[in-house]
Structures are given as C-alpha cells and as structure tokens.
Design an enzyme around this catalytic site. Structure first.
Site, PDB file in Angstrom:
ATOM      1  N   ARG A 147       0.865  -1.165   0.000  1.00 26.82           N
ATOM      2  CA  ARG A 147       0.000   0.000   0.000  1.00 26.82           C
ATOM      3  C   ARG A 147       0.912   1.228   0.000  1.00 26.82           C
ATOM      4  O   ARG A 147       1.749   1.388   0.901  1.00 26.82           O
ATOM      5  CB  ARG A 147      -0.876   0.012   1.253  1.00 26.82           C
ATOM      6  CG  ARG A 147      -1.680   1.278   1.336  1.00 26.82           C
ATOM      7  CD  ARG A 147      -2.410   1.398   2.651  1.00 26.82           C
ATOM      8  NE  ARG A 147      -3.228   2.592   2.636  1.00 26.82           N
ATOM      9  CZ  ARG A 147      -3.400   3.384   3.685  1.00 26.82           C
ATOM     10  NH1 ARG A 147      -2.813   3.117   4.829  1.00 26.82           N
ATOM     11  NH2 ARG A 147      -4.167   4.443   3.590  1.00 26.82           N
ATOM     12  N   HIS A 156      -7.801   6.969   0.354  1.00 22.17           N
ATOM     13  CA  HIS A 156      -8.705   5.813   0.547  1.00 22.17           C
ATOM     14  C   HIS A 156      -9.137   5.230  -0.807  1.00 22.17           C
ATOM     15  O   HIS A 156     -10.172   4.565  -0.893  1.00 22.17           O
ATOM     16  CB  HIS A 156     -10.012   6.210   1.282  1.00 22.17           C
ATOM     17  CG  HIS A 156      -9.853   6.527   2.728  1.00 22.17           C
ATOM     18  ND1 HIS A 156     -10.688   7.413   3.382  1.00 22.17           N
ATOM     19  CD2 HIS A 156      -8.992   6.061   3.665  1.00 22.17           C
ATOM     20  CE1 HIS A 156     -10.332   7.501   4.648  1.00 22.17           C
ATOM     21  NE2 HIS A 156      -9.306   6.696   4.850  1.00 22.17           N
ATOM     22  N   ARG A 175      -9.566  14.418  12.782  1.00 24.48           N
ATOM     23  CA  ARG A 175      -9.322  15.501  11.813  1.00 24.48           C
ATOM     24  C   ARG A 175     -10.572  16.361  11.660  1.00 24.48           C
ATOM     25  O   ARG A 175     -11.693  15.849  11.632  1.00 24.48           O
ATOM     26  CB  ARG A 175      -8.949  14.946  10.442  1.00 24.48           C
ATOM     27  CG  ARG A 175      -7.654  14.178  10.403  1.00 24.48           C
ATOM     28  CD  ARG A 175      -7.278  13.835   8.965  1.00 24.48           C
ATOM     29  NE  ARG A 175      -6.189  12.884   8.918  1.00 24.48           N
ATOM     30  CZ  ARG A 175      -6.288  11.655   8.419  1.00 24.48           C
ATOM     31  NH1 ARG A 175      -7.435  11.229   7.886  1.00 24.48           N
ATOM     32  NH2 ARG A 175      -5.258  10.838   8.420  1.00 24.48           N
TER      33      ARG A 175
END
Ligand code: ADP
Length: 423
Positions: free
Chosen positions: A102, A191, A255
C-alpha cells in the site's frame, strides 16, 4: 536441486504490506481461492516495547503474540517472516507471486498499480513533500521487502490512484495556477483502494437487481477513523472529499475536515501557533475527539445515551457534514443509484446511516429500520424494496484489493524481469 519434469504450479500467493512509520500490517492471501492464509501486525518498531501479533488463518491456529525490541523495519519484517515460516508459509516459498505494497501517494504520474523499480521508488520519494507522514514509511517498507526477496516482483498500489480520473474542475483548487503547479498543490484524494473495491462490489450488488454496471452512479461513504466520500460514475471517480492531504472533507475521528483556511492564519496571529502546531491541532486533536473527547463512534453513542451534550453535538456536526456531501455529490452526479456505506463506522453504526439520509425521501433516499439494524458481514441493501435510490452497506477489504491488483499485474505481464523491474 533437480528440476521436476512436470511444469511447477504457477505461484498464486500475494503478501500485502501496509508499512507505517512505526508499524507494518500484513496479510498473506492465496489468489487461487482468495483464502486468507495469515494476517498480523508488527507495531512500535524502533521502541523497546515492539510487538508482533500473528493470526494463522490457514491452520485455524491460535493468535500468537510476541513482545521485544524490533530496532527497525528490517527486524520487523524478519520477525513477520519467522512467524509465517512457523506456519509453513515462509517468504522463501516458490508459491509467493508478489509482494503488494500500500503506497499512500502516487501523485499525477503513478495512477495504476505498478511493479516497483528504481524509477518508481524515486518517484514515490519525490512525492514526500506532499505526503510527509506516509510516503517515507512506504519507501522503507518497500526497500525492506526488496532486501528480503530481491527476485520477487514488488507492486505498489496507490491510495490516490482511483481518484486520478477526477476532472480538472474537481481536482483543482481555485488558487493561482503557477503557484499551485510549482508546488503540486491540487486535490488528489485518498482511501482510493477502498473506494475502488467498494464501488465494484456495490455495482455487483445492484447488478443482481438488473442494473447495468456501466451505468451505475454511486455515492461512496468510507467512514472509518479517517473518513472520505466519493462520487463515482460508471466505476470512475468524479469527485472525492479528501484533497491535497487527507485533512479535507468530512468530520473524522481526529481531523477537522473542511475548515475556512483563514482559521490557520488567525490561530497564527492571535494564538501565536506555528504551522506545525496548527497542523497537529487539525489532524490529531480535532474532529470528534476535539469536539467531545472521544473519537470512537461506539463511545460517542454510549455517551449520547447517557445524556452527554458534547457527544450529542459532536454526532450532530459529523452527520451535518456527511449530509452536505451526500447532497453535493447528488448534484455532481445528477442521478444516483445508491449511497454506499463502508469502513468501521459505515459498516457498523446503524444510527449514523439512519441519520445520514433521514428526511431525504424527496431525493429518493430512505433506509428500512429493520434492515439497517440487522447487521451482517456481507454486502447488503438496507433501503426499502421500493426505494428509487438504494442504500447499501458494503464491507471494505483494502488488503484483498491490493492483492487482486498486484496479482493481476504480475500475471498479466509477459514474465517479471530478474530484478522485478518490469515497471
Ligand atoms: P481506520 O480508519 O483506522 O482503518 P476503521 O475503518 O477500522 O478505521 O474504523 C474504525 C472506527 O470504526 C472506530 O474508531 C469506531 O469509531 C468505528 N467502529 C468500529 N466498530 C463500530 C461499531 N460496532 N459501532 C460503531 N462504530 C464502530
């Protein structure tokens, strides 16, 4: 060793690595039947209290946990390799087809899964200024894995890739073009692996209802600790809520999501906060945590049930922002076939799903109370059968998606080069 006379079976296993600055998450997946053979996590790398937890899945064995010191990522990967070997799944196995990494930021050039060679690694490093927290750790993970199996194709799968189809009018900020281009300031989105996987699974789910996958429009809501929304037309992303960094968009665990950028200057002037301090505030001490002292939706629901006003307000702000994005992406797409919930909150928090679409019947949106409350691990519809716009829950699986993309790449190429440099 003598060569067997018959052809040896093609390797089908993919090791998926998600390397952070002090942790490595991994899964070993056999792509012949999508079976998960092992999964685990090495954490607190570089500290004396490092730990590895390893779940053997092919044998159904007990989870094993180990504590000690892992000085660096090399030591962590060696420990992981040892755990896998103990299950007969050693990384020296000829059955391993690839290692899939990833990688958070691929920028404008790396928009497809890519076999990693020196040039690809250099490009991932060049993007460190726009992904200072993630890309250095990803590079470390790749280098470590290359040392362990230099002969094996290492594939990078980028979190930004799915969003590279965004048109310029969605990807550009309305700021001076020269300044933006000089510093690569634009909206990249994150994402992406999850949005890609969930979009495909949702299209399959709706396809069973007779919909044509090439004509399905989706609003995908990835609601985990980090959270993002995307508008997807026929499998391609048209807009997403995260931007240059994962800070933009929805209210998240820690966040802030969208905020007037002048807040940053204001805090600098009136509170004397440095850029790094404001960065820390907005990324780590804001969102649900900043609003009510908890970032886990389960805890927030418990507190709401106990009458905690701050938890109630935090929930309401979270939902308000989510509804604004649903409305915005409805307008971006013009016609919506389904709103799809995924990740920790999206898959599990029925009250969030209910509140997100409450009162939107005029837009064709509704959830069925029983279906919404029912739970389950499968992709499922939770809207009433008559609903014009479906509401779906689709569990995400980023590791499987990375394995799928890595495996597809290494099996499609005419044969990986000796140094894995088929780039
Ligand atoms: P990450 O973004 O870290 O990958 P996940 O997608 O696993 O996170 O989501 C983690 C979040 O999911 C937790 O912080 C919590 O808020 C939420 N969550 C997990 N399980 C539940 C549940 N049963 N009900 C409500 N929220 C949940």
């Amino acid at each position: 060793m003598t060569t067997p006379t018959g052809p040896s079976p093609a390797p089908t296993r993919v090791l998926v690595l998600n390397s952070g600055s002090s942790s490595v998450k991994y899964q070993l997946i056999d792509m012949a039947d999508r079976a998960r053979l092992a999964a685990g996590l090495a954490e607190r790398i570089g500290e004396e209290t490092s730990a590895v937890s390893h779940q053997p899945l092919s044998t159904g064995g007990e989870k094993r946990e180990w504590q000690g010191e892992l000085a660096d990522h090399d030591a962590a990967l060696a420990a992981i390799a040892q755990e896998l070997a103990a299950d007969g799944l050693g990384l020296d196995s000829p059955e391993l087809a690839a290692i899939g990494h990833r990688v958070v930021h691929g920028g404008l050039k790396l928009t497809e899964p890519t076999v990693i060679d020196d040039a690809v690694l250099a490009e991932i490093e060049r993007l460190v200024p726009v992904a200072p927290l993630h890309n250095p750790a990803n590079v470390t993970g790749i280098r470590t894995a290359q040392r362990l199996r230099p002969d094996l194709p290492q594939v990078a799968v980028f979190d930004t890739a799915f969003h590279s189809s965004m048109p310029e009018h969605a990807a550009r900020y309305a700021i001076d073009v020269e300044t933006a281009d000089a510093h690569r300031v634009r909206r990249y989105g994150f994402h992406g692996t999850s949005h890609a996987y969930v979009s495909r699974k949702a299209a399959e789910l709706l396809g069973r209802d007779g919909k044509d996958a090439a004509d399905i429009n989706l609003i995908v809501l990835h609601l985990g600790n980090g959270a993002s929304a995307s508008a997807v037309r026929a499998g391609r992303c048209e807009d997403t809520s995260m931007g240059l960094t994962p800070l933009e968009g929805l209210v998240m665990g820690t966040r802030s999501g969208d905020i007037d950028p002048a807040v940053v200057f204001h805090l600098g002037r009136v509170a004397g906060m440095s850029a790094d301090e404001v960065d820390d505030l907005l990324n780590k001490r804001s969102g649900l945590l900043g609003l009510c002292g908890a970032n886990d939706m389960r805890e927030i629901r418990r507190r709401m049930d106990a009458g905690d006003a701050a938890a109630r307000l935090a929930f309401d702000i979270y939902i308000h922002r989510l509804r604004k994005y649903i409305g915005a992406y409805y307008a971006v797409l013009g016609r919506v076939d389904a709103v799809v919930f995924t990740a920790g909150v999206g898959e599990n928090a029925a009250p969030v799903r209910e509140a997100a679409v409450a009162g939107l019947e005029e837009l064709g949106l509704a959830v069925d109370g029983d279906l919404n409350a029912a739970g389950g691990k499968e992709a499922r519809l939770i809207s009433p059968a008559s609903a014009r716009v479906k509401v779906a829950v689709v569990p995400t699986d980023e590791e499987l998606e990375i394995a799928e993309q890595s495996y597809a790449l290494v099996t499609a190429s005419p044969g990986p080069g000796p140094e894995g440099g088929a780039g």
